[in-house]
Design a protein around this motif. Structure first.
Motif, mmCIF file in Angstrom:
data_model
loop_
_atom_site.group_PDB
_atom_site.id
_atom_site.type_symbol
_atom_site.label_atom_id
_atom_site.label_comp_id
_atom_site.label_asym_id
_atom_site.label_seq_id
_atom_site.Cartn_x
_atom_site.Cartn_y
_atom_site.Cartn_z
ATOM 1 N N ASN A 65 0.809 -1.233 0.000
ATOM 2 C CA ASN A 65 0.000 0.000 0.000
ATOM 3 C C ASN A 65 0.838 1.277 0.000
ATOM 4 O OD1 ASN A 65 -2.479 -1.370 0.001
ATOM 5 N ND2 ASN A 65 -2.359 -1.624 2.220
ATOM 6 N N GLY A 66 2.151 1.175 -0.169
ATOM 7 C CA GLY A 66 3.024 2.340 -0.117
ATOM 8 C C GLY A 66 3.394 2.674 1.320
ATOM 9 N N ALA A 67 4.355 3.564 1.492
ATOM 10 C CA ALA A 67 4.820 3.898 2.842
ATOM 11 C C ALA A 67 5.193 5.374 2.939
ATOM 12 C CB ALA A 67 6.023 3.028 3.209
ATOM 13 N N VAL A 68 4.858 5.960 4.092
ATOM 14 C CA VAL A 68 5.204 7.344 4.404
ATOM 15 C C VAL A 68 6.026 7.340 5.685
ATOM 16 C CG1 VAL A 68 4.300 9.603 5.132
ATOM 17 C CG2 VAL A 68 3.137 8.318 3.303
ATOM 18 N N LEU A 69 7.190 7.956 5.638
ATOM 19 C CA LEU A 69 8.040 8.134 6.814
ATOM 20 C C LEU A 69 8.151 9.618 7.089
ATOM 21 C CD1 LEU A 69 10.157 6.994 8.926
ATOM 22 C CD2 LEU A 69 11.879 7.508 7.180
ATOM 23 N N VAL A 70 7.822 10.037 8.309
ATOM 24 C CA VAL A 70 7.969 11.438 8.705
ATOM 25 C C VAL A 70 9.072 11.498 9.747
ATOM 26 C CG1 VAL A 70 6.873 13.458 9.725
ATOM 27 C CG2 VAL A 70 5.525 11.907 8.277
ATOM 28 N N ASP A 71 10.120 12.241 9.437
ATOM 29 C CA ASP A 71 11.245 12.429 10.351
ATOM 30 C C ASP A 71 11.089 13.803 11.004
ATOM 31 O OD1 ASP A 71 13.680 12.932 11.607
ATOM 32 O OD2 ASP A 71 14.849 11.945 10.042
#
Length: 197
Positions: A65-71
């Motif tokens: 489903n895709g991936a989002v990483l917030v740093d």
């Protein structure tokens, strides 16, 4: 000869004086810029060196489903498509303080184009003068698009106030430029995994 020497001195004095005035203006400008760049606690934080591309493998088991990483530290959002054909890196705004920051795994559970906004009970407590509701449009704090997460009140959304991007400026959400959230909105789906670190 004296006249020529005097003219040369006058020119040098003019050039030196001009440089001093320009230096003062530049110093004043950089002092103002520094003031704008300060976080809530007064520290000046620059994150240019940490705003870099990353690989998804250390953070996710797969890209289903895709991936989002917030740093939060580098104030950057990374997106990887499920088939790995798309990678995006966007500057973000992050929460004002650590107590407003939520870290960990979540996912997108709802997508809204033209979102409306209501302050949370704790926002209203801190800012009783804020309105109870703002509909879609240029005054809306959520910008043009919002991605709702499994955590109540937490979203990845746009902003019409572009000064907020790259700074500690939100009440908990992650903000993007409107053109970036519109792009992310199209690429993500309900079920896209999200990790805040």
């Amino acid at each position: 000869m004296k006249k020529l020497f005097s003219q040369m001195l006058s020119r040098r004095a003019f050039v030196a004086g001009s440089a001093a005035v320009m230096g003062t203006a530049a110093t004043a400008q950089s002092e103002n810029s520094t003031e704008i760049e300060q976080d809530v606690d007064g520290r000046v934080v620059r994150n240019i060196s940490s705003f870099r591309s990353l690989d998804w493998q250390p953070y996710f088991q797969d890209l289903k489903n895709g991936a989002v990483l917030v740093d939060i530290q580098s104030r950057a959002l990374h997106y990887w498509s499920e088939d790995q054909s798309i990678y995006k890196l966007y500057p973000t705004s992050v929460p004002l303080t650590e107590d407003l920051t939520r870290l960990g795994r979540t996912e997108i559970i709802r997508k809204v184009e033209g979102p409306s906004w209501r302050p949370t009970p704790s926002m209203k407590e801190r800012n009783p003068e804020w309105p109870d509701f703002i509909g879609p449009g240029p005054d809306n704090p959520l910008g043009t698009h919002a991605l709702h997460l499994t955590w109540t009140y937490y979203r990845i959304h746009g902003t019409h106030d572009t000064r907020k991007i790259g700074r500690r400026s939100s009440n908990g959400c992650i903000g993007l430029y409107n053109e970036h959230i519109a792009e992310l909105y199209e690429m993500t789906k309900v079920g896209t995994q999200v990790l805040l670190i």
